[in-house]
Design an enzyme around this catalytic site. Sequence first.
Site, PDB file in Angstrom:
ATOM      1  CG  HIS A   1      -1.991  -1.005   1.203  1.00  0.00           C
ATOM      2  ND1 HIS A   1      -2.831  -1.203   0.130  1.00  0.00           N
ATOM      3  CD2 HIS A   1      -2.353  -1.933   2.141  1.00  0.00           C
ATOM      4  CE1 HIS A   1      -3.670  -2.192   0.398  1.00  0.00           C
ATOM      5  NE2 HIS A   1      -3.391  -2.660   1.606  1.00  0.00           N
TER       6      HIS A   1
ATOM      7  CG  ASP B   1      -2.968  -8.528   0.708  1.00  0.00           C
ATOM      8  OD1 ASP B   1      -2.202  -8.838   1.638  1.00  0.00           O
ATOM      9  OD2 ASP B   1      -3.987  -7.836   0.864  1.00  0.00           O
TER      10      ASP B   1
ATOM     11  CG  HIS C   1      -6.634  -5.333   1.778  1.00  0.00           C
ATOM     12  ND1 HIS C   1      -6.129  -6.264   2.674  1.00  0.00           N
ATOM     13  CD2 HIS C   1      -7.768  -4.841   2.318  1.00  0.00           C
ATOM     14  CE1 HIS C   1      -6.940  -6.321   3.719  1.00  0.00           C
ATOM     15  NE2 HIS C   1      -7.944  -5.488   3.532  1.00  0.00           N
TER      16      HIS C   1
ATOM     17  CG  ASP D   1      -5.091 -10.156   3.441  1.00  0.00           C
ATOM     18  OD1 ASP D   1      -4.761 -10.677   2.363  1.00  0.00           O
ATOM     19  OD2 ASP D   1      -4.804  -8.984   3.732  1.00  0.00           O
TER      20      ASP D   1
END
Length: 335
Positions: A122, A159, A161, A246
């Site tokens: 991120h 991931d 996200h 995740d």
Amino acid sequence: MQFGYSEACLEHDTGDRHPENPDRLRAIKRGLQKRHGVEYVDADPASTAAVAAVHDEDYVADVESFCERGGGNWDPDTVASDETWDAALASAGLAQWAAEDALRGADGRRTPFSLGRPPGHHAVEDDAMGFCFFNNAAVAAQSVLDDGPADSVAIFDWDVHHGNGTQDIFYDRGDVFYASFHEDGLYPGTGELDEIGVGDGKGATLNVPLPAGAGDADYLLANDEVLAPALARFDPDLLVVSAGFDAHRHDPISRMRVSTEGYALLTERMQEIRDDVDCPLAFVLEGGYGLDTLSDGVATVHETFDGRSPIDPDEDPDEDVVELVAEAREMHDLD
């Protein structure tokens, strides 16, 4: 597998209730204790110059000063302590080691997997966010491009996200291909199907924003029908997996339905892509916040490289995912 690991990464203190905490790495090591063939490597930390190759120099200096003052909340989600500077450089250095070692020929049971924290995907050029300070995968990719072992790098981010930082850093470049499978609408709200890059990078970004509830069969369909042919066309000199765990069905902060066996199947697909494209393969840890599911996920990646054959899912892909994959194929002219 070889696992990059540094005790410095345990010193990044986010507080007792933060989901990204040192227990993540401790759980991974516990999960690997009874597996044979596990080897740990402590690499040199990244230099500030290596980090500044993908981040704004003023931002890098701000992070260092922030940590020297004792840290605190950079934003509501992203927390630093005075040890975070060293941990972040160690985490980026481990990712560099993984990329470099893969290019030196480490493969098969010696495939490198970097276990660093804080995670990185991120972190944008000039800001920290989403638990991330420096973009580890981006630092690793840029390092091998700058130092000459590779002329092109592909980063596949599984991931849950979207890795907005990795995408943004390379969005206008044609020498790095970034692909992401992520939960549609989840933090940070980026990664739409039509985000494909600009300028020299047009077509070198691939996003598959999967609907909440997507599981093993959906991920495999996206891999087989979109990612694999796109990577074959790009023909990278190195493939880096930004490996978050995740999207697991029992992770506390997502709504996806990937099983532990699903991560084994994705790993097997990465091995197939490696063989088809004839490029080295390295893994870099991103998210994963259920300690059991995180440790099981990393362990199943290791076991797959150790020779265990995963079991195909019984279910068929969801019809919405079939349509999404068809759109992605059309978007990237894969038909």
